[in-house]
Design a protein around this motif. Sequence first.
Motif, PDB file in Angstrom:
ATOM      1  N   PRO A   1     -10.376  -6.720   1.879  1.00 32.89           N
ATOM      2  CA  PRO A   1      -9.675  -5.555   0.234  1.00 32.89           C
ATOM      3  C   PRO A   1     -10.668  -4.394  -0.138  1.00 32.89           C
ATOM      4  CG  PRO A   1     -10.378  -7.847   0.239  1.00 32.89           C
ATOM      5  CD  PRO A   1     -10.590  -7.710   1.486  1.00 32.89           C
ATOM      6  N   GLU A   2     -11.417  -4.618  -0.073  1.00 39.91           N
ATOM      7  CA  GLU A   2     -12.868  -3.694  -0.692  1.00 39.91           C
ATOM      8  C   GLU A   2     -12.732  -2.673   0.024  1.00 39.91           C
ATOM      9  OE1 GLU A   2     -13.402  -7.070   0.051  1.00 39.91           O
ATOM     10  OE2 GLU A   2     -14.081  -8.117  -2.430  1.00 39.91           O
ATOM     11  N   GLU A   3     -12.607  -2.157   1.463  1.00 41.11           N
ATOM     12  CA  GLU A   3     -12.345  -1.171   1.922  1.00 41.11           C
ATOM     13  C   GLU A   3     -11.324  -0.336   1.632  1.00 41.11           C
ATOM     14  OE1 GLU A   3     -13.433   1.032   5.922  1.00 41.11           O
ATOM     15  OE2 GLU A   3     -13.836  -1.713   6.190  1.00 41.11           O
ATOM     16  N   ARG A   4     -10.326  -1.492   1.394  1.00 34.86           N
ATOM     17  CA  ARG A   4      -8.884  -0.822   1.131  1.00 34.86           C
ATOM     18  C   ARG A   4      -9.136  -0.140   0.324  1.00 34.86           C
ATOM     19  NH1 ARG A   4      -5.208  -3.510   5.046  1.00 34.86           N
ATOM     20  NH2 ARG A   4      -2.956  -2.437   4.538  1.00 34.86           N
ATOM     21  N   THR A   5      -8.845  -0.823  -1.136  1.00 28.61           N
ATOM     22  CA  THR A   5      -9.533  -0.283  -1.867  1.00 28.61           C
ATOM     23  C   THR A   5     -10.156   0.828  -2.289  1.00 28.61           C
ATOM     24  OG1 THR A   5      -9.270  -2.289  -3.055  1.00 28.61           O
ATOM     25  CG2 THR A   5     -10.008  -0.866  -4.421  1.00 28.61           C
ATOM     26  N   PHE A   6     -10.970   1.367  -1.616  1.00 32.56           N
ATOM     27  CA  PHE A   6     -11.884   2.551  -1.723  1.00 32.56           C
ATOM     28  C   PHE A   6     -11.296   3.690  -1.144  1.00 32.56           C
ATOM     29  CE2 PHE A   6     -14.873   5.883   1.015  1.00 32.56           C
ATOM     30  CZ  PHE A   6     -15.946   5.769  -0.089  1.00 32.56           C
TER      31      PHE A   6
ATOM     32  N   GLU B   1       0.614  -1.341   0.253  1.00 38.81           N
ATOM     33  CA  GLU B   1      -0.145  -0.256   0.867  1.00 38.81           C
ATOM     34  C   GLU B   1       0.944   1.482  -0.194  1.00 38.81           C
ATOM     35  OE1 GLU B   1      -4.383   0.893   1.906  1.00 38.81           O
ATOM     36  OE2 GLU B   1      -3.214   0.256   3.156  1.00 38.81           O
ATOM     37  N   GLN B   2       1.782   0.924   0.898  1.00 39.07           N
ATOM     38  CA  GLN B   2       2.639   2.301   0.853  1.00 39.07           C
ATOM     39  C   GLN B   2       3.286   2.862  -0.339  1.00 39.07           C
ATOM     40  OE1 GLN B   2       3.059   4.880   3.299  1.00 39.07           O
ATOM     41  NE2 GLN B   2       3.930   5.664   2.166  1.00 39.07           N
ATOM     42  N   GLU B   3       3.928   1.774  -0.836  1.00 34.62           N
ATOM     43  CA  GLU B   3       5.077   1.545  -2.187  1.00 34.62           C
ATOM     44  C   GLU B   3       3.943   2.277  -3.719  1.00 34.62           C
ATOM     45  OE1 GLU B   3       7.463   1.437  -3.205  1.00 34.62           O
ATOM     46  OE2 GLU B   3       8.085   1.580  -0.840  1.00 34.62           O
ATOM     47  N   LEU B   4       2.379   1.494  -3.582  1.00 32.63           N
ATOM     48  CA  LEU B   4       1.346   2.584  -4.103  1.00 32.63           C
ATOM     49  C   LEU B   4       1.112   3.716  -4.014  1.00 32.63           C
ATOM     50  CD1 LEU B   4      -1.604  -0.826  -4.596  1.00 32.63           C
ATOM     51  CD2 LEU B   4       0.138   0.161  -6.588  1.00 32.63           C
TER      52      LEU B   4
END
Length: 175
Positions: free
Chosen positions: A145-150, A86-89
């Motif tokens: 993962p859906e919430e994290r993507t949101f 996530e941090q790298e994205l």
Amino acid sequence: MTPSPTTSVNRRADIVSAAIEVFAEIGYYRATTAKVAERAQISQPYVFRFFATKEALLKEALEVSWTRMLDAFSAVIVTVSPDQLEQELVEAYARIMKSYENETLLQMQAQTIKEEAIVEVMQKGFRDVRKVVLDAFKQAGFENPEERTFIFIARGMLCNISMALSLPELMLAKE
């Protein structure tokens, strides 16, 4: 004399780059193919050799910006560990925003354009980014993962606003 295929590809890319700059600076509706041609240092008819309409040019400019983002995210996904994902994205997106600010501004403007072809390009871009990030988060075993993507996409939108309005304080997280 007919331009070589390499020259044509380069000129097409030059035109798209000029269009991104012009559209980002003065907006799609105020921009003209004449202004794009001037920025690309070519004649206006040469623009039409590659793009039948200003809308077709905008579509390609947007597709270039979405492809750049997807490529950057894909490169991160295959090279980092799940705990750094996530941090790298986020950092990859920050680099895109810094290096390709006009593309970010163009995407922001395009969100308000109601022409069906432009809406479709924007929908596809957001769906593709969502899928790449969601799949990566699932593969990494992230909880929710859906919430994290949101949240990731929402954070990106807030980054865009922060950059466009020169309001870095929007991005200061308090713990």
